[in-house]
Design an enzyme around this catalytic site. Structure first.
Site, PDB file in Angstrom:
ATOM      1  N   GLY A 133       0.799  -1.222  -0.222  1.00 43.27           N
ATOM      2  CA  GLY A 133       0.294  -0.095  -0.576  1.00 43.27           C
ATOM      3  C   GLY A 133       0.470   1.383   0.069  1.00 43.27           C
ATOM      4  CB  SER A 134       0.193   4.742   1.370  1.00 45.33           C
ATOM      5  OG  SER A 134      -0.773   4.895   0.646  1.00 45.33           O
ATOM      6  CB  THR A 135       3.857   1.605   3.628  1.00 46.15           C
ATOM      7  OG1 THR A 135       3.540   0.752   2.786  1.00 46.15           O
ATOM      8  CG2 THR A 135       3.613   2.473   4.529  1.00 46.15           C
TER       9      THR A 135
END
Lengths: 498, 490
Positions: free
Chosen positions: B221-223
């Site tokens: 995801g956004s990590t």
């Protein structure tokens, strides 16, 4: 031809024989070593299993040392010229065997329930006593020759006993035990001795007929059909044991002893060939006709096949023993540090793999060497002794131990198919201990006679002038004492280490 | 007869030679093969019958071998038999079982624990001479019990994982995976019970036997935007202040699918913003577009610098985190990869190592669990020295990324990770898995930003307690904060 003309290396025609220095001191030291090994093994078993000396350690050690000492004194008094290595070798093997039985018993494992070191120690003691009695009362082994046909009769009775209803016991499928008044024993263990006595007596009288009469085919001296009688009889007897008692080991042993002694007596290789062919034929038929023989063959050939490994009566035990040996490796796990009790009958039939696991390859090679020393000293005795009966008797007894060791060790190391026999002096079993101690005693008696200084002329020298083409003819025996007059080929007379 | 006796003697020699060869063959030449045979229970007995060394955390054994009166001689006991504590350490210790083999440190350090390692030959020689039984060496872990406990507590009853690493050294301070299992039930000596317990765990819901920190792969995801941003700084020639497009929706190239931002919101009123702001508020459209303009190869190279594509050996081997291969990698997939979706997968450890590398001025250290191995006399046999794997990014890039991550926690999506008096650098992630299924909540961070002591990755599977309402910022960031605080207070 005088001695001078022959060169200084040869002894004169008549000599005062060199008086052999009795080697009893050497024997005593070897005994100390053997007892030390046994006692040390006892101690290490206790330390390995419980981190302390075993119960009654000092009492047991003193008993072992005491027995060895008694045997030594008896030999010293009654057989002062006997071979000095036989007794220590036997004490060493017996001591190590007892230590391993103790170790299996101490493990407390389920499969070790049958191990009974106390009882086996009592049997060992009885074996020593019997051996001492033999040495004490049997001054001359030639007395046994009179028992030739008694021995034959005893052999047949002993072989048949387990089949007699009411006495015979069936254990693990094999009917090889008898039980009389609460005492159980394996008569086959004693058949070894009586058969060797019978063969020695019979063959020494009949060797010429067996050796010389008969047609020659392709350079092979074949025996006459009617002389094949005894061979066929023993062949049938051993097959009978195999069939009715389901005892592969004993039939193999009986047959092997007979073939070897025939060869010793007749010097005719044809007997060995015929014997091997007959045995192989019998074995092939037996393997197909009897499920338990076929099972053993399959278990041997396909030991690692999962189906065979897991089968009831399959190769699980055999492979388990091999796993144990592998676990031992080069130097072993040490007394009490392995898992020999995982193999069924680790204290009797599989004591070799138990020892291999804890003593390692180095230990086993040493033990095999001790067996080999025992056997080869027996054969050396046979070569040295002067009478034909003695030669056959000593040779036969030594070969018996060798063959039994080979069959047992070869079986558990998967060199040959597995058969049920005890490892001499080491495996748990009263009959086996008694019979093997008697064999040791007989060899000691014969070697005493063989090495006793004799004032007789050196026969080989006397006969220099008339080399007879066939030694067998010259060895026509009338009395046992002249049996040694066989004219030996000159190179053999050079053998100074008789 | 002497001739035949001599011949017989020779035959007997040959027979005994045969026995010696057969014995040598079994005990020497074939011994290894026989010892390895799976049917050979001796290998198990041999393993079980030694005083196996303890596994130690902060001076206290968490796994011990206790003498018992069975043929095996010793019973392996985890956390003194405390089931809860044993579960907390299970992903690290693994188990040592009669019928089920061994895992994790029990397996990876087996030769030291059972005393058979080559490095222990002096001890074995001494034992041989003194007759002392072989004793295993003790294995001391890098785990900090306070951090481990904080992570265990903070995750609560949710499925997920937490892994904390010391950025400068690579020491793993916490490794928690939930749900877990009690290794004690697998270490029992009854083969029936041990086998049944193992089957039960295999059949249990949510795979308690899997160590999620290194054994599970998730969409990051956004990590993952940290990696995309690193690629932009290193390979795209951008700076944190570069202004990039940030539309309301982003049309995936070559498709008719529109990628929205979280909640359909606009990232900026102008439709463009700085790289820092895009990361701070975790703008999907900006990073999707950035990924396409950078190209898949540039991002892949950067990801692989951080460790994607290779397993970590901690010493257990981690699953391999993947950035998709170049072949057939179309721009629409590249766009999704830029926000850690699509075909990108990562272990929690991998994301922790991304943060750790940035914290360590760009240098990726080898993560490790085993600190010291001591023989029974407490002599050090082996000590793990910190080891750099490579410089993942330049020092400048690392520092720029650090500042962007600080902004994320201070004023962006990760405010829930703020710790009073400590500057925290972090990044949230909310990873979609399947339509209608709650997303995984991620958070990765390190602190303090100016002198990093600990880097961390947290994942809570499928929304955890918050279900569909979960985001990395709401669900994972508070867990990360609790663990960071525990690590900073040690």
């Amino acid at each position: 031809m005088s001695a001078l003309e022959q060169g200084a290396g040869l002894e004169p025609d008549v000599v005062e024989p060199r008086v052999r220095r009795p080697l009893r001191i050497a024997e005593l030291w070897l005994l100390v070593l053997a007892v030390t090994a046994g006692v040390g093994a006892f101690a290490l078993v206790g330390i390995g299993v419980h981190d302390s000396l075993p119960d009654h350690f000092w009492r047991e050690s003193a008993a072992l040392a005491g027995l060895a000492l008694v045997a030594h004194v008896v030999v010293r008094v009654k057989a002062p010229f006997a071979d000095q290595t036989i007794l220590p070798a036997v004490v060493l093997l017996n001591g190590l065997g007892l230590a391993m039985i103790l170790r299996i018993q101490e493990s407390g494992a389920r499969g070790a329930a049958g191990a009974d070191v106390v009882r086996n120690t009592q049997w060992s003691a009885l074996g020593v006593v019997l051996a001492c009695l033999v040495i004490w009362f049997l001054k001359d082994h030639r007395a046994l020759r009179k028992l030739t046909y008694t021995a034959m009769f005893s052999s047949l009775v002993l072989l048949v006993l387990p089949l007699v209803p009411g006495i015979g016991l069936r254990v693990r499928g094999a009917q090889i035990w008898i039980s009389i008044a609460g005492f159980t024993m394996q008569p086959a263990e004693f058949v070894k001795i009586t058969l060797v006595i019978f063969f020695a007596g019979y063959l020494v009288s009949n060797r010429d007929t067996l050796a010389l009469a008969g047609p020659k085919v392709l350079g092979l001296q074949l025996p006459r059909i009617r002389d094949l009688g005894p061979l066929a009889l023993v062949w049938i007897a051993s097959l009978g044991v195999l069939v009715f008692q389901r005892d592969l080991g004993t039939s193999l042993l009986v047959f092997g002893i007979f073939v070897a002694m025939l060869y010793l007596a007749t010097e005719r290789f044809s007997w060995v060939l015929i014997g091997m062919v007959m045995f192989a034929g019998g074995a092939v038929v037996a393997a197909q006709a009897f499920s338990h023989v076929g099972q053993r063959m399959t278990g041997w050939l396909h030991a690692f096949d999962p189906a065979v490994f897991n089968a009831r009566g399959g190769s699980g035990q055999l492979v388990g023993g091999l796993f144990g040996m592998a676990n031992g490796g080069m130097v072993g796990t040490g007394w009490g540090r392995g898992f020999p009790y995982l193999v069924p009958f680790s204290f009797s039939d599989f004591i070799y793999t138990s020892l291999a696991e804890e003593l390692g390859l180095t230990g086993m090679l040493a033990i095999l060497m001790v067996f080999l020393i025992f056997v080869e000293r027996g054969l050396r005795t046979a070569i040295t002794v002067r009478d034909g009966f003695g030669k056959l008797l000593a040779g036969g007894l030594a070969f018996t131990v060798a063959l039994q060791t080979f069959v047992v060790v070869g079986g558990v190391t998967r060199l040959i198919p597995l058969t049920g026999l005890t490892l001499p002096f080491m495996a748990q079993g009263g009959s086996s201990l008694l019979s093997n101690w008697i064999i040791a005693a007989l060899l000691i008696v014969i070697s005493n006679n063989a090495r006793r200084p004799s004032a007789l002329p050196m026969r080989g020298q006397v006969g220099q002038g008339r080399i007879v083409p066939d030694a067998g003819a010259a060895a026509e025996v009338t009395s046992p004492s002249t049996a040694a007059t066989q004219v030996i080929t000159p190179d053999l007379t050079q053998d100074g280490d008789r | 007869m002497n001739t035949t006796l001599r011949r017989l003697s020779a035959v007997i020699m040959v027979m005994f030679l045969g026995l010696m060869v057969a014995t040598t063959y079994t005990q020497f030449l074939r011994a290894d093969q026989l010892n390895r045979d799976p049917r050979n229970v001796r290998s198990i007995f041999r393993e079980f019958n030694v005083a196996r060394g303890p596994i130690v955390v902060a001076g206290q054994p968490i796994v011990e071998s206790v003498p018992v009166d069975t043929p095996f001689g010793f019973q392996r006991v985890y956390a003194g038999g405390d089931a809860e504590k044993a579960q907390m350490y299970a992903p690290v210790t693994g188990f040592f079982s009669l019928v089920n083999g061994s895992t994790a440190v029990e397996s990876a350090a087996n030769s030291f624990l059972n005393g058979q390692a080559d490095a222990l030959w002096v001890d074995r020689l001494q034992n041989l001479l003194t007759g002392r039984k072989t004793q295993g060496s003790s294995v001391e872990l890098t785990i900090d019990p306070a951090v481990q406990q904080a992570a265990w507590d903070a995750l609560g009853g949710q499925r997920g994982a937490v892994v904390a690493v010391e950025p400068k050294t690579g020491r793993i301070l916490a490794m928690v995976s939930k749900p877990s299992y009690d290794p004690n039930v697998l270490a029992v000596h009854s083969t029936g019970q041990a086998g049944q317990a193992y089957q039960d765990l295999l059949n249990a819901e949510n795979d308690p036997l899997i160590n999620r920190t290194i054994g599970a792969l998730y969409p990051p995801g956004s990590t993952f935007k940290i990696v995309t941003a690193a690629a932009a700084l290193e390979k795209g020639g951008l700076t944190p202040d570069s202004v990039i497009p940030a539309p309301v929706t982003f049309r995936l190239p070559g498709t008719s699918t529109d990628l929205p931002n979280f909640g359909g919101a606009a990232c900026s009123p102008t439709g463009e913003q700085t790289l820092t702001d895009a990361l701070r508020i975790s703008c999907n459209t900006a990073f999707a577009g950035l990924a396409v303009s950078l190209g898949g190869d540039a991002i892949r190279e950067t990801a692989e610098q951080f460790g994607f594509g290779d397993p970590f050996q901690v010493p257990m081997r981690s699953a391999v985190s993947r950035y998709p291969a170049a072949e057939g990698f179309t721009d629409d997939r590249v766009a999704l990869s830029g926000i850690g979706q699509g075909d990108v997968t990562s272990t929690p450890l991998q994301m922790a190592m991304v943060s750790a590398a940035i914290a360590n001025h760009g240098t990726l250290m080898q993560p490790y669990l085993i600190d010291t191995i001591r023989d029974p006399d407490l002599e050090v046999v082996q000590r793990t020295e910190p080891q750099a794997i490579r410089d993942a990014v330049s020092r400048t890039t690392a520092d720029e990324l650090r500042d962007m991550m600080v902004a994320t926690v201070e004023t962006g999506s990760g405010t829930a990770a703020q710790i009073p008096g400590v500057q925290v650098a972090g990044k949230t992630g909310t990873a979609q898995t399947a339509p209608g299924v709650a997303p995984h909540a991620w958070f990765t961070a390190f602190a303090p930003a100016d002198d990093p002591q600990v880097a961390i990755a947290v994942i809570v599977e499928h929304g955890g307690d918050l279900a569909q309402g979960a985001t990395g910022g709401r669900l994972a960031a508070p867990i990360a904060r609790a663990v960071l605080q525990a690590a900073l207070n040690r």
